[in-house]
Design an enzyme around this catalytic site. Structure first.
Site, PDB file in Angstrom:
ATOM      1  N   GLY A  31       1.099  -1.200  -0.092  1.00 35.76           N
ATOM      2  CA  GLY A  31       0.060   0.086   0.210  1.00 35.76           C
ATOM      3  C   GLY A  31       0.832   1.372   0.021  1.00 35.76           C
ATOM      4  N   LEU A  33       0.553   3.521  -2.178  1.00 32.43           N
ATOM      5  CA  LEU A  33       1.000   3.461  -3.607  1.00 32.43           C
ATOM      6  C   LEU A  33       1.362   4.778  -4.118  1.00 32.43           C
ATOM      7  CD1 LEU A  33      -1.981   0.962  -4.834  1.00 32.43           C
ATOM      8  CD2 LEU A  33       0.316   0.433  -3.714  1.00 32.43           C
ATOM      9  N   GLY A  36       5.898   4.551  -8.508  1.00 29.44           N
ATOM     10  CA  GLY A  36       6.362   3.465  -8.852  1.00 29.44           C
ATOM     11  C   GLY A  36       5.584   2.269  -8.979  1.00 29.44           C
ATOM     12  N   HIS A  37       4.662   2.124  -8.060  1.00 31.45           N
ATOM     13  CA  HIS A  37       3.623   1.100  -8.138  1.00 31.45           C
ATOM     14  C   HIS A  37       2.722   1.396  -9.253  1.00 31.45           C
ATOM     15  CE1 HIS A  37       4.116   1.515  -3.401  1.00 31.45           C
ATOM     16  NE2 HIS A  37       4.516   0.231  -3.748  1.00 31.45           N
ATOM     17  N   GLN A 148      12.685  -2.860  -9.233  1.00 27.47           N
ATOM     18  CA  GLN A 148      14.326  -2.824  -9.246  1.00 27.47           C
ATOM     19  C   GLN A 148      14.827  -1.818  -8.148  1.00 27.47           C
ATOM     20  OE1 GLN A 148      16.639  -4.698 -10.729  1.00 27.47           O
ATOM     21  NE2 GLN A 148      18.470  -3.465  -9.903  1.00 27.47           N
ATOM     22  N   ASP A 150      13.854  -2.478  -5.119  1.00 23.02           N
ATOM     23  CA  ASP A 150      14.339  -3.542  -4.214  1.00 23.02           C
ATOM     24  C   ASP A 150      15.081  -4.450  -4.660  1.00 23.02           C
ATOM     25  OD1 ASP A 150      12.789  -2.343  -1.793  1.00 23.02           O
ATOM     26  OD2 ASP A 150      10.923  -2.544  -3.090  1.00 23.02           O
ATOM     27  N   GLN A 153      15.435  -7.904  -2.876  1.00 17.49           N
ATOM     28  CA  GLN A 153      13.985  -8.430  -2.924  1.00 17.49           C
ATOM     29  C   GLN A 153      13.992  -9.250  -4.156  1.00 17.49           C
ATOM     30  OE1 GLN A 153      10.466  -7.004  -0.912  1.00 17.49           O
ATOM     31  NE2 GLN A 153       9.576  -6.499  -2.903  1.00 17.49           N
ATOM     32  N   SER A 186       7.552   4.598  -0.216  1.00 16.38           N
ATOM     33  CA  SER A 186       6.421   4.881   0.603  1.00 16.38           C
ATOM     34  C   SER A 186       7.155   5.448   1.724  1.00 16.38           C
ATOM     35  CB  SER A 186       5.656   3.746   0.762  1.00 16.38           C
ATOM     36  OG  SER A 186       5.169   3.119  -0.267  1.00 16.38           O
ATOM     37  N   ARG A 187       8.228   5.256   2.123  1.00 15.39           N
ATOM     38  CA  ARG A 187       9.058   5.631   3.255  1.00 15.39           C
ATOM     39  C   ARG A 187       9.552   7.075   2.902  1.00 15.39           C
ATOM     40  NH1 ARG A 187      10.407  -0.226   3.845  1.00 15.39           N
ATOM     41  NH2 ARG A 187       9.709  -0.852   6.017  1.00 15.39           N
TER      42      ARG A 187
END
Ligand code: PAF
Length: 297
Positions: A31, A33, A36-37, A148, A150, A153, A186-187
């Site tokens: 969430g 969002l 990027g999302h 990318q 992350d 991940q 989001s951060r």
């Protein structure tokens, strides 16, 4: 657009779409969002016929002193973005739905999970790998989309899907940046206006690394030191790590002889920001890889 909270309902709706011959695209998110999302959703829209977005702030990927409680939760704005981008189904489960009492199975992608962010966030990638495998099993998409930004991940998920024979294609989409180079996250919402200005140091450090490579520098310890110097000279910035690694193994490389991943984590105030860039030596050409340092951001 349908918004559902249960696994049973999600499976039922997706099965119907599949029976109609539609290809399923899946964008897993926590969430809050942003563009990027949206870029992942657009990629899913282009390539598939039925787009599923999950919104779940996964508690198992946060350490005890991390930001699980205060992680931004903006459901109405998220639904609006999904609607605007033509998402077909939003799956937004509760913690109990995903982790019912008695839950005790965990997925670990050894080696890859222990370096870079895994070193400063022990258990983080175990939580990520576990929830991603659960989500992939619930949605069973044809293609799943990850950013990318992350990079670790994304690498871990590619390995997981390969090792566990999960019959799903994984797409890793380019980092989306603000006009001044800051990678969307989001951060970023945690940054004060002053920290926001200083946050461009991650991108500037990555650009510096590519410039040094362009000038013929191959010694990663010298490149790394220049990135560290730039970051530590920035007011309020604390370096978590700056590394240059093999993009596949995520192990440090001493010399740049082919594409290498420069990866950073920096704390600014209460935000821990990450960013990365593939460093491409002048002589190396990698099909399909665009060198962002040479773009005109
Ligand atoms: O990248 C994220 O937002 C999360 O780590 C993910 C993949 C949705 C798993 O919770």
């Amino acid at each position: 657009m349908q918004i559902v909270a249960t696994i049973t309902e999600t499976r039922c709706i997706i099965q119907k779409a599949r029976n109609e011959g539609r290809r399923i695209g899946f964008v897993p998110t926590m969430g809050a969002l942003h563009e990027g999302h949206a870029s992942l959703i657009r990629a899913a829209r282009r390539e598939t016929d039925f787009v599923v977005v999950s919104i779940f702030v996964n508690p198992t990927q946060f350490g005890p002193n991390e930001d699980y409680q205060r992680y931004p939760r903006t459901p109405e704005a998220d639904w609006a973005l999904c609607r605007r981008e033509g998402v077909d189904l939003v799956f937004s489960p509760s913690v109990e739905e995903m982790y019912p009492p008695g839950f005790c199975t965990w997925v670990e992608v050894t080696r890859l999970q222990d370096v870079l962010c895994g070193r400063s966030r022990p258990g983080h990638f175990r939580g990520v790998a576990t929830v991603v495998l659960k989500l992939l099993n619930i949605v069973q998409p044809d293609i799943a989309y990850f950013g990318q930004k992350d990079a670790q991940q994304a690498r871990i998920i590619r390995q997981l899907v390969h090792d566990l024979n999960v019959p799903i294609e994984i797409r890793v989409c380019p980092i989306v940046r603000e006009a001044d180079g800051l990678a969307l996250s989001s951060r970023n919402a945690y940054l004060s206006p002053q920290e926001r200005q200083h946050a461009t140091v991650l991108y500037r450090a990555l650009q510096l690394a590519q410039e040094l490579v362009n000038q013929g520098e191959c010694d990663t310890s010298r490149i790394r030191q220049r990135m560290v110097d730039l970051i530590t000279a920035t007011p309020g910035a604390t370096l978590d790590y700056a590394e240059i690694v093999d993009p596949e193994t995520l192990q440090p490389v001493a010399q740049i002889t082919g594409p290498a991943l420069a990866a950073l984590a920096v704390r600014l105030g209460s935000a821990r920001l990450i960013d990365n860039q593939l460093l491409i030596p002048q002589t190396s050409s990698v099909p399909g890889v665009r060198n962002e340092a040479q773009s005109d951001i």
